[in-house]
Write a protein that holds these residues in place. Structure first.
Motif, mmCIF file in Angstrom:
data_model
loop_
_atom_site.group_PDB
_atom_site.id
_atom_site.type_symbol
_atom_site.label_atom_id
_atom_site.label_comp_id
_atom_site.label_asym_id
_atom_site.label_seq_id
_atom_site.Cartn_x
_atom_site.Cartn_y
_atom_site.Cartn_z
ATOM 1 N N LYS A 5 8.795 1.828 -7.055
ATOM 2 C CA LYS A 5 7.430 1.869 -5.512
ATOM 3 C C LYS A 5 5.882 1.456 -6.082
ATOM 4 O O LYS A 5 6.032 1.063 -6.987
ATOM 5 C CB LYS A 5 7.421 3.792 -5.965
ATOM 6 C CG LYS A 5 8.802 4.266 -5.617
ATOM 7 C CD LYS A 5 8.371 5.750 -5.259
ATOM 8 C CE LYS A 5 9.722 6.297 -4.729
ATOM 9 N NZ LYS A 5 9.283 7.249 -4.121
ATOM 10 N N HIS A 10 6.101 3.242 -2.546
ATOM 11 C CA HIS A 10 8.039 3.454 -2.546
ATOM 12 C C HIS A 10 8.171 2.282 -3.259
ATOM 13 O O HIS A 10 8.329 2.572 -4.940
ATOM 14 C CB HIS A 10 7.484 3.814 -1.377
ATOM 15 C CG HIS A 10 7.318 4.223 -0.773
ATOM 16 N ND1 HIS A 10 7.674 5.799 -0.576
ATOM 17 C CD2 HIS A 10 6.486 4.922 0.180
ATOM 18 C CE1 HIS A 10 7.479 6.907 -0.069
ATOM 19 N NE2 HIS A 10 6.168 6.356 0.368
ATOM 20 N N HIS A 11 8.114 1.269 -2.592
ATOM 21 C CA HIS A 11 9.299 0.237 -3.673
ATOM 22 C C HIS A 11 8.120 -1.183 -3.275
ATOM 23 O O HIS A 11 6.974 -1.202 -3.423
ATOM 24 C CB HIS A 11 9.825 -0.959 -2.871
ATOM 25 C CG HIS A 11 10.877 0.683 -2.794
ATOM 26 N ND1 HIS A 11 10.858 1.503 -1.231
ATOM 27 C CD2 HIS A 11 11.968 1.424 -2.929
ATOM 28 C CE1 HIS A 11 11.891 2.176 -0.895
ATOM 29 N NE2 HIS A 11 11.994 2.117 -2.267
ATOM 30 N N ASN A 63 15.584 1.468 0.763
ATOM 31 C CA ASN A 63 14.476 0.700 0.318
ATOM 32 C C ASN A 63 13.235 1.155 1.655
ATOM 33 O O ASN A 63 12.302 1.864 1.505
ATOM 34 C CB ASN A 63 14.365 -0.095 -0.600
ATOM 35 C CG ASN A 63 14.971 -0.584 -1.955
ATOM 36 O OD1 ASN A 63 15.471 0.781 -2.388
ATOM 37 N ND2 ASN A 63 14.915 -1.227 -2.261
ATOM 38 N N ASN A 66 13.440 4.369 2.545
ATOM 39 C CA ASN A 66 12.656 5.154 1.489
ATOM 40 C C ASN A 66 10.913 5.369 1.616
ATOM 41 O O ASN A 66 9.520 6.253 1.396
ATOM 42 C CB ASN A 66 12.904 5.062 -0.268
ATOM 43 C CG ASN A 66 13.394 5.937 -0.801
ATOM 44 O OD1 ASN A 66 13.070 7.482 -0.581
ATOM 45 N ND2 ASN A 66 14.588 5.809 -0.766
ATOM 46 N N SER A 204 13.115 7.153 -5.846
ATOM 47 C CA SER A 204 13.554 7.198 -4.237
ATOM 48 C C SER A 204 14.745 7.958 -4.401
ATOM 49 O O SER A 204 15.140 8.074 -2.807
ATOM 50 C CB SER A 204 13.448 5.701 -4.035
ATOM 51 O OG SER A 204 13.723 4.333 -4.207
ATOM 52 N N SER A 207 14.277 11.482 -4.120
ATOM 53 C CA SER A 207 12.955 11.445 -2.643
ATOM 54 C C SER A 207 14.214 11.823 -2.070
ATOM 55 O O SER A 207 13.825 12.732 -0.947
ATOM 56 C CB SER A 207 12.206 10.627 -2.989
ATOM 57 O OG SER A 207 11.821 10.679 -3.705
ATOM 58 N N THR A 352 6.292 11.622 -6.889
ATOM 59 C CA THR A 352 6.065 10.144 -6.795
ATOM 60 C C THR A 352 4.068 9.950 -6.399
ATOM 61 O O THR A 352 3.598 8.759 -6.884
ATOM 62 C CB THR A 352 5.772 10.556 -4.528
ATOM 63 O OG1 THR A 352 7.002 10.981 -4.689
ATOM 64 C CG2 THR A 352 6.195 9.473 -3.782
#
Ligand SMILES: NC(=O)C[C@H](N)C(=O)O
Length: 475
Positions: A5, A10-11, A63, A66, A204, A207, A352
């Motif tokens: 993330k 996030h990523h 990804n 997410n 992720s 989530s 998160t």
């Protein structure tokens, strides 16, 4: 390898690849000789020579989905209640299409210079000030996202505890303000103090499953819940319906306008922000090409569009005009299914928060202490200050709608419309596309639209805050 993330929580490229203190390090990779512009077929294409992406097409969609999905989904039913179904669908569709176009601009600009991070595009377009501007807007966006996550904890944790208690007494430990401080100190801070994100970056999948569980429950609840005729939430300003002459709180409106409509575009824009994540995900993509990445983006946006639309429609059709800006809050505290949904969403958002904090700290370190090596004192104090600031914000901001509104009216239009458009205009060379060419004119129109959204939203929100406060004496 799956991405970790990053910027909006996030990523990210793995921390092993991007050092903790890393914008400049990243810049050396991205703008040094590691990218070789390759003039084949008369077109300039840039290749990432040092890095071979290993993430599959499907995993990249996962990804990016997410990266899009977050707390914004909880505000969409409220947005629909204040626009009516038709207007909402039009706005949601437009934002999804514009969001995909914005990704096209980012990919094209990145393709010209071989850059793999949003801030680096700023650097390429305007030098250091451009990079600082992009990093600051991403930081603001992340602080907003972090606050919205913590806000959900503030609202939902008391509901969960009350759901487990036999009576409805007002103990101190069902006060959300104390609970967020406790959760921040006991759970979030220790995680935020880790040197690396480690396994937290992999939450992720969890989530996304939580959100799917939430979505299914929202659909199911529509069929078993009666609309609350008289709800404690009082609308302070009467709803003016264009389509329906009656103003019942339990009927679906197709088009409606009221002062809270001001929050609609910001909430939708907030929900679609994922743009700082696009280039890192592109870099990780196996067999990368602009076309392939655009396909990843289009599929992710379409999937999230469907998820958003379904949540908004079923959430709205359960509570109609009574719906609050945080949908979950509407469901009964004693309902076991909703207790589980609350718990799942709560764990997902709590995990998160530290993940969103990491990139903010990286940006702060980079801006304030550019060439300093890692130091625990800086690492810890920035995390403590950030958490303190976000806790203060969440304690004093009365409504999650105000967070969605503020971030959605400032950083979201900048990240989706203004910056990608400006980067494109500045980075794609005049020889390749003159200023009067169609793509450049479109980009100029896109930037203008972003400014119009921003100014309009900020003005309407300020008017709503001022007049709303006058009529209700606060909230
Ligand atoms: N700013 C963001 O990253 C928001 C994210 N799209 C969400 O809905 O939570």
């Amino acid at each position: 390898m799956e991405l970790q993330k990053t910027s909006n929580g996030h990523h990210d490229l793995s921390p092993d690849r991007i050092p903790e203190n890393g914008f400049d390090a990243l810049e050396n990779i991205t703008e040094g000789d590691t990218f070789l512009p390759n003039k084949s077929n008369g077109k300039i294409e840039t290749q990432f020579t040092d890095f071979v992406g290993k993430t599959s097409f499907g995993m990249s969609i996962f990804n990016l989905s997410n990266a899009i999905l977050g707390s914004g989904i909880l505000g969409l039913a409220y947005a629909m209640a204040n626009t009516g179904i038709i207007l909402f669908v039009l706005l949601l569709t437009s934002m999804a299409i514009l969001s995909a176009y914005s990704i096209h601009l980012l990919l094209k600009s990145a393709g010209v210079v071989g850059i793999r991070a949003y801030e680096q595009l700023g650097n390429r377009a305007f030098g250091r000030p451009g990079k600082i501007l992009a990093a600051s807007i991403i930081t603001l966006n992340n602080i907003g996202a972090m606050s919205s996550y913590l806000f959900i904890v503030k609202i939902e944790l008391p509901h969960i505890i009350q759901g487990l208690l036999p009576d409805n007494s007002d103990y101190w430990f069902v006060d959300g303000r104390y609970l967020i401080i406790i959760i921040s100190v006991l759970v979030i801070l220790p995680l935020a103090l880790m040197k690396r994100l480690g396994y937290l970056g992999y939450t992720s999948g969890f989530s996304l499953s939580c959100m799917v569980f939430f979505l299914i429950s929202v659909i199911y609840k529509k069929f078993v819940t009666e609309c609350p005729e008289e709800h404690s939430y009082n609308k302070t300003v009467p709803t003016e319906s264009i389509y329906n002459s009656t103003d019942g709180m339990c009927e679906a409106k197709l088009i409606t306008i009221n002062p809270q409509t001001a929050f609609t575009i910001p909430i939708i824009a907030f929900a679609f922000v994922c743009h700082p994540e696009v280039l890192p995900i592109y870099t990780e993509l196996k067999n990368p090409s602009k076309k392939r990445m655009q396909k990843v983006a289009n599929i992710s946006i379409l999937t999230m569009f469907v998820m958003y639309l379904v949540t908004a429609i079923f959430g709205y059709l359960t509570f109609y005009g009574n719906v609050k800006s945080e949908l979950l809050e509407m469901y009964s505290k004693k309902d076991t299914l909703m207790l589980c949904v609350r718990l799942a969403v709560l764990i997902a958002v709590t995990l998160t928060v530290p993940v969103v904090l990491f990139p903010i700290r990286r940006a702060v370190l980079q801006l304030l202490f550019p060439d300093k090596p890692f130091h625990w004192v800086r690492h810890i104090s920035i995390a403590v200050c950030l958490l303190f600031l976000v806790n203060l914000l969440v304690i004093f901001v009365p409504n999650i709608r105000d967070i969605f509104g503020f971030i959605g009216a400032t950083s979201a239009p900048s990240l989706i419309f203004i910056l990608p458009g400006i980067f494109y205009i500045c980075i794609v060379p005049e020889e390749q596309e003159p200023l009067k060419s169609r793509p450049k004119i479109q980009a100029i129109a896109f930037v203008t639209l972003g400014f119009i959204f921003m100014i309009m939203s900020i003005t309407f929100i300020i008017i709503e805050w001022v007049t709303g406060k006058k009529t209700s004496g606060g909230h």
